[in-house]
Scaffold this motif. Structure first.
Motif, PDB file in Angstrom:
ATOM      1  N   UNK A  45      37.532  32.221  45.051  1.00 45.39           N
ATOM      2  CA  UNK A  45      36.849  33.473  45.416  1.00 45.39           C
ATOM      3  C   UNK A  45      37.787  34.666  45.250  1.00 45.39           C
ATOM      4  N   UNK A  46      39.052  34.502  45.610  1.00 49.17           N
ATOM      5  CA  UNK A  46      40.005  35.597  45.445  1.00 49.17           C
ATOM      6  C   UNK A  46      40.233  35.906  43.966  1.00 49.17           C
ATOM      7  N   UNK A  47      40.296  34.882  43.121  1.00 52.98           N
ATOM      8  CA  UNK A  47      40.457  35.099  41.679  1.00 52.98           C
ATOM      9  C   UNK A  47      39.233  35.817  41.111  1.00 52.98           C
ATOM     10  N   UNK A  48      38.039  35.426  41.548  1.00 53.09           N
ATOM     11  CA  UNK A  48      36.818  36.087  41.084  1.00 53.09           C
ATOM     12  C   UNK A  48      36.784  37.545  41.535  1.00 53.09           C
ATOM     13  N   UNK A  49      37.250  37.807  42.746  1.00 54.50           N
ATOM     14  CA  UNK A  49      37.301  39.183  43.232  1.00 54.50           C
ATOM     15  C   UNK A  49      38.240  40.031  42.375  1.00 54.50           C
ATOM     16  N   UNK A  50      39.396  39.488  42.020  1.00 56.96           N
ATOM     17  CA  UNK A  50      40.356  40.216  41.189  1.00 56.96           C
ATOM     18  C   UNK A  50      39.770  40.521  39.812  1.00 56.96           C
ATOM     19  N   UNK A  51      39.079  39.545  39.224  1.00 61.91           N
ATOM     20  CA  UNK A  51      38.453  39.757  37.912  1.00 61.91           C
ATOM     21  C   UNK A  51      37.357  40.808  38.021  1.00 61.91           C
ATOM     22  N   UNK A  52      36.552  40.748  39.073  1.00 64.14           N
ATOM     23  CA  UNK A  52      35.491  41.730  39.261  1.00 64.14           C
ATOM     24  C   UNK A  52      36.062  43.140  39.398  1.00 64.14           C
ATOM     25  N   UNK A  53      37.126  43.306  40.170  1.00 71.12           N
ATOM     26  CA  UNK A  53      37.734  44.620  40.327  1.00 71.12           C
ATOM     27  C   UNK A  53      38.272  45.147  39.000  1.00 71.12           C
ATOM     28  N   UNK A  54      38.892  44.270  38.212  1.00 69.36           N
ATOM     29  CA  UNK A  54      39.422  44.693  36.911  1.00 69.36           C
ATOM     30  C   UNK A  54      38.289  45.083  35.965  1.00 69.36           C
ATOM     31  N   UNK A  55      37.212  44.306  35.951  1.00 66.54           N
ATOM     32  CA  UNK A  55      36.066  44.646  35.101  1.00 66.54           C
ATOM     33  C   UNK A  55      35.417  45.953  35.541  1.00 66.54           C
ATOM     34  N   UNK A  56      35.304  46.152  36.846  1.00 65.28           N
ATOM     35  CA  UNK A  56      34.710  47.392  37.348  1.00 65.28           C
ATOM     36  C   UNK A  56      35.558  48.599  36.945  1.00 65.28           C
ATOM     37  N   UNK A  57      36.878  48.459  36.976  1.00 67.53           N
ATOM     38  CA  UNK A  57      37.761  49.539  36.538  1.00 67.53           C
ATOM     39  C   UNK A  57      37.573  49.828  35.052  1.00 67.53           C
ATOM     40  N   UNK A  58      37.453  48.784  34.249  1.00 67.06           N
ATOM     41  CA  UNK A  58      37.197  48.960  32.811  1.00 67.06           C
ATOM     42  C   UNK A  58      35.871  49.682  32.582  1.00 67.06           C
ATOM     43  N   UNK A  59      34.849  49.286  33.330  1.00 69.64           N
ATOM     44  CA  UNK A  59      33.531  49.902  33.176  1.00 69.64           C
ATOM     45  C   UNK A  59      33.586  51.374  33.584  1.00 69.64           C
ATOM     46  N   UNK A  60      34.246  51.680  34.692  1.00 71.64           N
ATOM     47  CA  UNK A  60      34.375  53.065  35.143  1.00 71.64           C
ATOM     48  C   UNK A  60      35.106  53.919  34.119  1.00 71.64           C
ATOM     49  N   UNK A  61      36.179  53.376  33.543  1.00 72.33           N
ATOM     50  CA  UNK A  61      36.931  54.122  32.531  1.00 72.33           C
ATOM     51  C   UNK A  61      36.079  54.378  31.290  1.00 72.33           C
ATOM     52  N   UNK A  78      44.527  40.730  33.348  1.00 75.01           N
ATOM     53  CA  UNK A  78      45.184  39.946  34.383  1.00 75.01           C
ATOM     54  C   UNK A  78      45.646  38.604  33.840  1.00 75.01           C
ATOM     55  N   UNK A  79      46.316  37.831  34.679  1.00 78.44           N
ATOM     56  CA  UNK A  79      46.834  36.541  34.223  1.00 78.44           C
ATOM     57  C   UNK A  79      45.709  35.533  33.994  1.00 78.44           C
ATOM     58  N   UNK A  80      45.673  34.983  32.792  1.00 79.12           N
ATOM     59  CA  UNK A  80      44.713  33.924  32.496  1.00 79.12           C
ATOM     60  C   UNK A  80      43.375  34.390  31.968  1.00 79.12           C
ATOM     61  N   UNK A  81      43.161  35.705  31.854  1.00 70.89           N
ATOM     62  CA  UNK A  81      41.860  36.216  31.430  1.00 70.89           C
ATOM     63  C   UNK A  81      42.021  37.280  30.353  1.00 70.89           C
ATOM     64  N   UNK A  82      40.964  37.453  29.584  1.00 70.33           N
ATOM     65  CA  UNK A  82      40.878  38.557  28.650  1.00 70.33           C
ATOM     66  C   UNK A  82      39.497  39.176  28.791  1.00 70.33           C
ATOM     67  N   UNK A  83      39.378  40.420  28.415  1.00 70.08           N
ATOM     68  CA  UNK A  83      38.075  41.072  28.518  1.00 70.08           C
ATOM     69  C   UNK A  83      37.579  41.436  27.138  1.00 70.08           C
ATOM     70  N   UNK A  84      36.277  41.411  26.996  1.00 72.79           N
ATOM     71  CA  UNK A  84      35.600  41.820  25.772  1.00 72.79           C
ATOM     72  C   UNK A  84      34.662  42.953  26.147  1.00 72.79           C
ATOM     73  N   UNK A  85      34.869  44.128  25.538  1.00 71.78           N
ATOM     74  CA  UNK A  85      33.991  45.278  25.775  1.00 71.78           C
ATOM     75  C   UNK A  85      33.173  45.500  24.516  1.00 71.78           C
ATOM     76  N   UNK A  86      31.856  45.547  24.681  1.00 71.41           N
ATOM     77  CA  UNK A  86      30.942  45.748  23.567  1.00 71.41           C
ATOM     78  C   UNK A  86      30.100  46.981  23.848  1.00 71.41           C
ATOM     79  N   UNK A  87      30.053  47.883  22.880  1.00 74.34           N
ATOM     80  CA  UNK A  87      29.238  49.092  22.987  1.00 74.34           C
ATOM     81  C   UNK A  87      28.242  49.068  21.835  1.00 74.34           C
TER      82      UNK A  87
END
Length: 136
Positions: A45-61, A78-87
């Protein structure tokens, strides 16, 4: 009480003690499993929270940033993850002052091993309206 009766009583007490220890051992094993799985669930749950916060920051930016350009890009998240942004440009409506365009923005987190981006861990999406052309 006869000596035979005392011996039988003593044996019965030993048997009761062994059964009680067996029951206690089973209960302690069950409690250990529950506690262990609870700690594991908390870590997930803590790892999911960290990923959600990072994604929300990306979305806000992305939402508060410069005009959008359709396309996709990846970056570390973050460690162990990558993000894909599609517009994607969903629709454009022409008006006398220019065009109004509707964009769909998707930001998804994937584990580093998922290079084909098949199974997102978490995904966020939203829409953004922009005025294009003169009078921007």
């Amino acid at each position: 009480m006869t000596p035979l009766a005392k011996r039988r009583r003593r044996g019965f007490i030993l048997l009761e003690t062994l059964v009680a220890f067996a029951i206690l051992a089973v209960m302690l094993a069950a409690a250990y499993r529950i506690t262990g799985s609870g700690a594991s669930n908390l870590a997930r749950a803590e790892a999911a929270r960290d990923v959600l916060e990072a994604l929300q920051s990306e979305m806000d930016a992305t939402l508060s940033g410069p005009p959008l350009t359709p396309g996709a890009d990846t970056a570390a998240l973050g460690p162990g993850y990558q993000r894909l942004r599609t517009i994607r440009r969903v629709r454009a409506i022409g008006q006398s002052g220019g065009q109004i365009a509707l964009f769909r923005i998707e930001v998804a987190a994937y584990r580093n091993g998922d290079t084909a981006h098949l199974h997102p861990v978490l995904s966020l999406s939203t829409l953004r309206v922009e005025r294009e052309g003169s009078g921007k």
